[in-house]
Motif scaffolding. Structure first.
Motif, PDB file in Angstrom:
ATOM      1  N   PHE A  84       9.088 -54.099  37.737  1.00 48.32           N
ATOM      2  CA  PHE A  84       9.915 -54.706  37.024  1.00 48.32           C
ATOM      3  C   PHE A  84      11.537 -53.732  36.963  1.00 48.32           C
ATOM      4  CE2 PHE A  84       7.838 -57.974  33.955  1.00 48.32           C
ATOM      5  CZ  PHE A  84       7.226 -58.475  35.090  1.00 48.32           C
ATOM      6  N   ARG A  92      17.105 -62.886  41.472  1.00 45.89           N
ATOM      7  CA  ARG A  92      15.938 -63.593  40.969  1.00 45.89           C
ATOM      8  C   ARG A  92      14.795 -62.818  41.101  1.00 45.89           C
ATOM      9  NH1 ARG A  92      17.215 -69.522  40.792  1.00 45.89           N
ATOM     10  NH2 ARG A  92      14.957 -69.514  39.622  1.00 45.89           N
ATOM     11  N   GLN A  93      13.868 -63.218  40.175  1.00 48.39           N
ATOM     12  CA  GLN A  93      12.632 -62.506  40.216  1.00 48.39           C
ATOM     13  C   GLN A  93      11.385 -63.215  40.778  1.00 48.39           C
ATOM     14  OE1 GLN A  93      14.497 -62.169  37.383  1.00 48.39           O
ATOM     15  NE2 GLN A  93      15.246 -60.404  38.520  1.00 48.39           N
ATOM     16  N   GLY A  95      10.134 -67.543  30.415  1.00 46.19           N
ATOM     17  CA  GLY A  95       9.750 -66.572  31.677  1.00 46.19           C
ATOM     18  C   GLY A  95      11.189 -66.631  32.720  1.00 46.19           C
ATOM     19  N   CYS A  96      12.293 -66.456  31.729  1.00 46.00           N
ATOM     20  CA  CYS A  96      13.719 -66.847  32.411  1.00 46.00           C
ATOM     21  C   CYS A  96      14.230 -65.607  33.423  1.00 46.00           C
ATOM     22  CB  CYS A  96      14.648 -66.747  31.344  1.00 46.00           C
ATOM     23  SG  CYS A  96      14.952 -65.393  30.313  1.00 46.00           S
ATOM     24  N   GLY A  97      13.359 -64.152  33.333  1.00 43.59           N
ATOM     25  CA  GLY A  97      13.856 -63.269  34.309  1.00 43.59           C
ATOM     26  C   GLY A  97      15.355 -62.750  33.753  1.00 43.59           C
ATOM     27  N   ASP A 131      11.502 -64.227  27.672  1.00 42.00           N
ATOM     28  CA  ASP A 131      10.915 -63.407  28.395  1.00 42.00           C
ATOM     29  C   ASP A 131      10.227 -62.388  27.837  1.00 42.00           C
ATOM     30  OD1 ASP A 131      11.251 -63.342  31.972  1.00 42.00           O
ATOM     31  OD2 ASP A 131      10.261 -61.374  30.942  1.00 42.00           O
ATOM     32  N   PHE A 132       9.102 -61.641  28.313  1.00 44.95           N
ATOM     33  CA  PHE A 132       8.516 -60.618  27.525  1.00 44.95           C
ATOM     34  C   PHE A 132       9.205 -59.244  27.930  1.00 44.95           C
ATOM     35  CE2 PHE A 132       4.450 -59.283  30.103  1.00 44.95           C
ATOM     36  CZ  PHE A 132       5.143 -59.170  31.288  1.00 44.95           C
ATOM     37  N   PHE A 147      15.393 -57.656  31.154  1.00 39.65           N
ATOM     38  CA  PHE A 147      15.549 -58.769  32.059  1.00 39.65           C
ATOM     39  C   PHE A 147      16.624 -59.347  31.257  1.00 39.65           C
ATOM     40  CE2 PHE A 147      11.915 -59.196  34.723  1.00 39.65           C
ATOM     41  CZ  PHE A 147      12.064 -58.280  35.787  1.00 39.65           C
ATOM     42  N   GLN A 198       9.527 -62.643  23.811  1.00 42.78           N
ATOM     43  CA  GLN A 198       8.468 -63.394  23.431  1.00 42.78           C
ATOM     44  C   GLN A 198       7.218 -63.597  24.503  1.00 42.78           C
ATOM     45  OE1 GLN A 198       8.479 -67.117  21.192  1.00 42.78           O
ATOM     46  NE2 GLN A 198      10.537 -66.820  20.435  1.00 42.78           N
ATOM     47  N   MET A 251       4.820 -65.950  26.750  1.00 42.13           N
ATOM     48  CA  MET A 251       4.779 -67.471  26.600  1.00 42.13           C
ATOM     49  C   MET A 251       3.437 -67.807  26.279  1.00 42.13           C
ATOM     50  SD  MET A 251       4.254 -67.990  30.812  1.00 42.13           S
ATOM     51  CE  MET A 251       5.578 -66.741  31.380  1.00 42.13           C
ATOM     52  N   GLU A 252       2.215 -67.040  26.111  1.00 42.53           N
ATOM     53  CA  GLU A 252       1.128 -67.530  25.780  1.00 42.53           C
ATOM     54  C   GLU A 252       1.163 -67.745  23.934  1.00 42.53           C
ATOM     55  OE1 GLU A 252       1.731 -64.821  27.380  1.00 42.53           O
ATOM     56  OE2 GLU A 252       0.425 -64.820  29.053  1.00 42.53           O
ATOM     57  N   GLU A 302      11.023 -71.768  35.651  1.00 40.25           N
ATOM     58  CA  GLU A 302      11.088 -71.800  37.329  1.00 40.25           C
ATOM     59  C   GLU A 302      10.242 -70.563  37.251  1.00 40.25           C
ATOM     60  OE1 GLU A 302      14.587 -72.392  39.520  1.00 40.25           O
ATOM     61  OE2 GLU A 302      15.434 -73.549  37.891  1.00 40.25           O
ATOM     62  N   GLY A 303       9.046 -71.009  38.191  1.00 37.91           N
ATOM     63  CA  GLY A 303       8.415 -69.652  38.854  1.00 37.91           C
ATOM     64  C   GLY A 303       7.535 -68.971  37.867  1.00 37.91           C
ATOM     65  N   SER A 304       7.506 -69.589  36.653  1.00 41.28           N
ATOM     66  CA  SER A 304       6.704 -68.756  35.451  1.00 41.28           C
ATOM     67  C   SER A 304       5.290 -69.559  34.902  1.00 41.28           C
ATOM     68  CB  SER A 304       7.674 -68.460  34.367  1.00 41.28           C
ATOM     69  OG  SER A 304       8.726 -67.655  34.892  1.00 41.28           O
ATOM     70  N   ILE A 328       1.838 -68.196  35.373  1.00 41.20           N
ATOM     71  CA  ILE A 328       1.355 -66.891  34.249  1.00 41.20           C
ATOM     72  C   ILE A 328       0.507 -67.195  33.300  1.00 41.20           C
ATOM     73  CG2 ILE A 328       2.208 -64.976  32.917  1.00 41.20           C
ATOM     74  CD1 ILE A 328       4.945 -64.933  34.889  1.00 41.20           C
TER      75      ILE A 328
HETATM   76  C1  SAM Z   1       8.293 -64.999  38.792  1.00 42.76           C
HETATM   77  S1  SAM Z   1       9.328 -64.447  37.565  1.00 42.76           S
HETATM   78  C2  SAM Z   1      10.636 -65.719  37.324  1.00 42.76           C
HETATM   79  C3  SAM Z   1      11.876 -65.521  36.812  1.00 42.76           C
HETATM   80  C4  SAM Z   1      12.804 -66.567  36.799  1.00 42.76           C
HETATM   81  N1  SAM Z   1      12.615 -67.799  35.812  1.00 42.76           N
HETATM   82  C5  SAM Z   1      13.221 -66.897  38.216  1.00 42.76           C
HETATM   83  O1  SAM Z   1      13.082 -67.874  38.651  1.00 42.76           O
HETATM   84  O2  SAM Z   1      13.993 -66.038  38.880  1.00 42.76           O
HETATM   85  C6  SAM Z   1       8.365 -64.516  35.980  1.00 42.76           C
HETATM   86  C7  SAM Z   1       8.867 -64.029  34.814  1.00 42.76           C
HETATM   87  O3  SAM Z   1       8.083 -64.361  33.639  1.00 42.76           O
HETATM   88  C8  SAM Z   1       7.970 -63.172  32.848  1.00 42.76           C
HETATM   89  N2  SAM Z   1       6.945 -62.874  32.190  1.00 42.76           N
HETATM   90  C9  SAM Z   1       5.543 -62.665  32.943  1.00 42.76           C
HETATM   91  N3  SAM Z   1       4.595 -62.477  31.917  1.00 42.76           N
HETATM   92  C10 SAM Z   1       4.894 -63.016  30.899  1.00 42.76           C
HETATM   93  C11 SAM Z   1       4.578 -63.463  29.387  1.00 42.76           C
HETATM   94  N4  SAM Z   1       3.190 -63.180  29.250  1.00 42.76           N
HETATM   95  N5  SAM Z   1       5.199 -64.091  28.513  1.00 42.76           N
HETATM   96  C12 SAM Z   1       6.645 -64.370  28.858  1.00 42.76           C
HETATM   97  N6  SAM Z   1       7.409 -63.725  30.021  1.00 42.76           N
HETATM   98  C13 SAM Z   1       6.505 -63.435  31.091  1.00 42.76           C
HETATM   99  C14 SAM Z   1       8.326 -61.957  33.743  1.00 42.76           C
HETATM  100  O4  SAM Z   1       9.025 -60.849  33.023  1.00 42.76           O
HETATM  101  C15 SAM Z   1       9.531 -62.700  34.715  1.00 42.76           C
HETATM  102  O5  SAM Z   1      10.872 -62.370  34.397  1.00 42.76           O
END
Ligand code: SAM
Length: 248
Positions: free
Chosen positions: A8, A16-17, A45-47, A67-68, A72, A94, A96-97, A112-114, A117
């Motif tokens: 990280f 982006r992540q 999970g906005c990154g 995001d946690f 970011f 926060q 996401m769970e 997006e992309g989250s 998780i």
């Molecule tokens: C694959 S990245 C996607 C980031 C962004 N949405 C993008 O498309 O570039 C996943 C994101 O989820 C966050 N993340 C991972 N586990 C998480 C959790 N349990 N709760 C909240 N955010 C979390 C990470 O910090 C990361 O920013």
């Protein structure tokens, strides 16, 4: 330092992540019927928030970005200030769970992309209560795009994301969990390379030189590079699918 923290600290410099691009964010947003009045949007999970900034340019009302990983969110706030969008975006650390919002709070939940998780089914179920009636959930998720997946690829994703499945099976899961599919489309390969894998490759090259003799970091840096090479070889077989779905 744990492995996730290590990555990280470096992923924060990438555009982006995960795979994605502004054109696809706009296309997904435009799939939402015009008549829907959007007063509230939650980005989970906005990154560092490339898509958050793009969404803030598309809607009039406020966006809550979660995001946690606080650094970011700090970076997202800086970008929002530079773009003069700080009044439209608020951030919150926060999990996401375990999201802390009132029921029926949002017209749209964006992720997006989250969502992988929390897991697709769990995300569909647990986030539903935060959506207003007939609200929209918009997310991108890795999917198989072909049948007869090569063994090498199957083996990799069996560990990285064991629940990966094809688009039709994803649609079954969506419908089974009380949503209607409004639209879905595959992200272009360029959205893996331009904003994510190419800048990540550069980063990994310099990390590899720096940590070549570190037995705990060197193998995981190599593993990240292997994932990229796998995509180069097999990108026809898998990709990110954007799903625009409505709580029904
Ligand atoms: C694959 S990245 C996607 C980031 C962004 N949405 C993008 O498309 O570039 C996943 C994101 O989820 C966050 N993340 C991972 N586990 C998480 C959790 N349990 N709760 C909240 N955010 C979390 C990470 O910090 C990361 O920013």
């Amino acid at each position: 330092m744990d492995v996730q923290e290590f990555f990280f600290q470096h992923y924060i410099d990438l555009p982006r992540q995960g795979p994605g691009d502004n054109q696809s964010t706009i296309k997904a947003f435009n799939s939402i019927p015009n008549e829907r009045e959007i007063k509230s949007l939650l980005d989970v999970g906005c990154g560092t928030g490339m898509q958050t900034i793009q969404l803030a340019k598309l809607i009039h009302e406020r966006i809550t970005a979660v995001d946690f990983y606080k650094p970011f969110l700090d970076k997202l706030e800086l970008t929002a200030k530079k773009e003069k969008l700080q009044e439209k975006i608020s951030t919150s650390v926060q999990l996401m769970e375990d999201l802390e919002f009132d029921d029926n709070s949002f017209d749209i939940i964006w992720s997006e992309g989250s969502i992988y998780i929390i897991g697709l089914e769990k995300g569909l179920n647990e986030w539903k209560r935060f959506l207003k009636p007939n609200g929209y959930l918009v997310y991108s998720l890795i999917c198989w795009l072909k049948k007869d997946i090569p063994e090498e690829l199957k083996e990799f994703w069996k560990i990285a994301y064991p629940k990966i499945t094809d688009v039709d099976s994803n649609i079954d899961i969506i419908v089974r969990n009380g949503y209607k599919v409004i639209n879905h489309f595959t992200l272009p390969e360029s959205s893996w390379w331009d904003n994510y894998y190419n800048p990540l490759l550069k980063k990994l090259e310099s990390l590899d030189k720096k940590y070549i003799n570190d037995p705990s970091l060197s193998p995981i840096i190599k593993e990240a590079a292997d994932e990229i090479e796998l995509f180069r070889k097999y990108s026809a077989y898998y990709g990110y699918e954007f799903f625009i779905i409505q709580k029904s």
